[in-house]
Motif scaffolding. Structure first.
Motif, short mmCIF file in Angstrom:
data_model
loop_
_atom_site.label_atom_id
_atom_site.label_comp_id
_atom_site.label_asym_id
_atom_site.label_seq_id
_atom_site.Cartn_x
_atom_site.Cartn_y
_atom_site.Cartn_z
N VAL A 12 -92.59 -14.30 87.58
CA VAL A 12 -91.15 -14.34 87.85
C VAL A 12 -90.76 -13.18 88.75
O VAL A 12 -91.45 -12.18 88.84
CB VAL A 12 -90.32 -14.28 86.54
N GLU A 13 -89.60 -13.35 89.40
CA GLU A 13 -89.03 -12.24 90.16
C GLU A 13 -88.63 -11.16 89.17
O GLU A 13 -88.10 -11.46 88.11
CB GLU A 13 -87.82 -12.72 90.97
N ASN A 14 -88.89 -9.93 89.52
CA ASN A 14 -88.58 -8.80 88.64
C ASN A 14 -87.11 -8.44 88.82
O ASN A 14 -86.76 -7.52 89.55
CB ASN A 14 -89.49 -7.62 88.99
N LYS A 15 -86.24 -9.22 88.15
CA LYS A 15 -84.79 -9.05 88.27
C LYS A 15 -84.14 -9.11 86.89
O LYS A 15 -84.66 -9.77 86.00
CB LYS A 15 -84.19 -10.16 89.14
N PRO A 16 -82.98 -8.47 86.72
CA PRO A 16 -82.28 -8.53 85.44
C PRO A 16 -81.88 -9.97 85.08
O PRO A 16 -81.53 -10.75 85.95
CB PRO A 16 -81.03 -7.68 85.66
N ALA A 37 -94.69 -11.38 75.94
CA ALA A 37 -94.95 -10.08 76.54
C ALA A 37 -94.55 -10.16 78.00
O ALA A 37 -94.85 -11.14 78.68
CB ALA A 37 -96.43 -9.70 76.41
N VAL A 38 -93.86 -9.13 78.47
CA VAL A 38 -93.39 -9.11 79.86
C VAL A 38 -93.67 -7.75 80.46
O VAL A 38 -93.49 -6.72 79.80
CB VAL A 38 -91.86 -9.35 79.94
N GLY A 39 -94.12 -7.75 81.69
CA GLY A 39 -94.33 -6.49 82.38
C GLY A 39 -94.56 -6.72 83.85
O GLY A 39 -94.83 -7.86 84.29
N PRO A 40 -94.44 -5.66 84.64
CA PRO A 40 -94.66 -5.78 86.08
C PRO A 40 -96.12 -6.10 86.38
O PRO A 40 -97.00 -5.80 85.57
CB PRO A 40 -94.26 -4.41 86.63
N VAL A 51 -96.31 -16.13 77.41
CA VAL A 51 -95.55 -16.78 76.35
C VAL A 51 -96.51 -17.65 75.54
O VAL A 51 -97.21 -18.50 76.11
CB VAL A 51 -94.42 -17.67 76.93
N VAL A 52 -96.53 -17.43 74.23
CA VAL A 52 -97.34 -18.28 73.35
C VAL A 52 -96.38 -19.12 72.52
O VAL A 52 -95.50 -18.57 71.84
CB VAL A 52 -98.25 -17.44 72.43
N VAL A 53 -96.53 -20.44 72.62
CA VAL A 53 -95.68 -21.37 71.87
C VAL A 53 -96.56 -22.37 71.13
O VAL A 53 -97.67 -22.66 71.55
CB VAL A 53 -94.68 -22.14 72.78
N LEU A 149 -95.84 -3.19 59.53
CA LEU A 149 -96.68 -3.80 60.55
C LEU A 149 -95.84 -4.08 61.79
O LEU A 149 -94.73 -4.59 61.68
CB LEU A 149 -97.24 -5.13 60.00
N VAL A 150 -96.36 -3.72 62.94
CA VAL A 150 -95.69 -4.06 64.20
C VAL A 150 -96.77 -4.52 65.19
O VAL A 150 -97.85 -3.95 65.27
CB VAL A 150 -94.85 -2.87 64.76
N GLN A 151 -96.46 -5.63 65.90
CA GLN A 151 -97.41 -6.20 66.85
C GLN A 151 -96.76 -6.34 68.21
O GLN A 151 -95.59 -6.70 68.31
CB GLN A 151 -97.84 -7.60 66.42
N SER A 152 -97.54 -6.09 69.24
CA SER A 152 -97.06 -6.37 70.59
C SER A 152 -97.20 -7.87 70.81
O SER A 152 -97.83 -8.56 70.02
CB SER A 152 -97.91 -5.62 71.62
N GLY A 153 -96.68 -8.34 71.89
CA GLY A 153 -96.94 -9.73 72.25
C GLY A 153 -98.34 -9.85 72.82
O GLY A 153 -98.96 -8.86 73.21
N VAL A 154 -98.84 -11.07 72.84
CA VAL A 154 -100.15 -11.35 73.41
C VAL A 154 -100.06 -11.22 74.92
O VAL A 154 -99.10 -11.71 75.53
CB VAL A 154 -100.61 -12.78 73.03
N VAL A 155 -101.04 -10.57 75.51
CA VAL A 155 -101.19 -10.60 76.96
C VAL A 155 -102.47 -11.37 77.25
O VAL A 155 -103.42 -11.33 76.45
CB VAL A 155 -101.22 -9.18 77.61
N ALA A 156 -102.49 -12.10 78.35
CA ALA A 156 -103.65 -12.94 78.65
C ALA A 156 -103.88 -12.98 80.15
O ALA A 156 -102.94 -12.86 80.94
CB ALA A 156 -103.41 -14.35 78.12
#
Length: 170
Positions: A12-16, A37-40, A51-53, A149-156
């Protein structure tokens, strides 16, 4: 038709506001996002969402088509579990008294977890890995008493030399 977990990689475009629009699209369809999980990326103007669904294949196809219609979405790819690598990070705080610390330390060593905090009555472990590794470790730690317990989102990412961020593929 049985539902299964699907991992989508969305450029995606890195925009608000982009994250809100995309998560709203899943919500409108009644899909619960298991992990996000989202990142540049290596291109600062592009972000990557993983996104895991847990959905049937046909509704997923409909959502994918709708995602592709959003102006800010550059590319949507469903990652094949056998052709991709996934990882997440988990911090888990476990009840740790003098009589059970050695068991917790052995578990940490077995899963290559790192002890990141220790108090007289608790230990916090940090572990990286795929969902199976994380689940196995948590199952072993459960009898000790998981306090938090705290988990980050999955990155793939796909295996091999190809990259979904190759400019020639947009």
């Amino acid at each position: 038709m049985t539902s299964t977990k699907h991992t989508l990689s969305v450029l995606v475009e890195n925009k608000p506001g982009v994250l809100a629009r995309i998560s709203a699209l899943f919500s409108r369809r009644g899909f619960n996002i298991d992990s996000l999980a989202v990142g540049p990326t290596e291109h600062p103007e592009i972000s990557r969402m993983t996104v895991v669904v847990d959905v049937d294949l046909l509704p997923l196809e409909q959502v994918t088509k709708q995602l592709n219609k959003l102006v800010e979405v550059l590319k949507v790819v469903e990652l094949d579990p056998l052709a991709s690598v996934t990882s997440q990070v988990v911090l888990v705080k476990v009840r740790a008294e003098a009589n059970n610390r050695s068991g917790i330390l052995e578990t940490a060593q077995m899963f290559k977890a790192k002890i990141v905090d220790t108090t007289p009555d608790a230990m916090t472990l940090q572990v990286y890995g795929n969902s199976d590794k994380i689940s196995a470790m948590l199952e072993i730690l459960q009898p000790y008493g998981i306090k938090e317990l705290v988990q980050s989102g999955v990155v793939a990412i796909g295996r091999g030399p190809r990259s979904i961020t190759d400019r020639s593929r947009h």
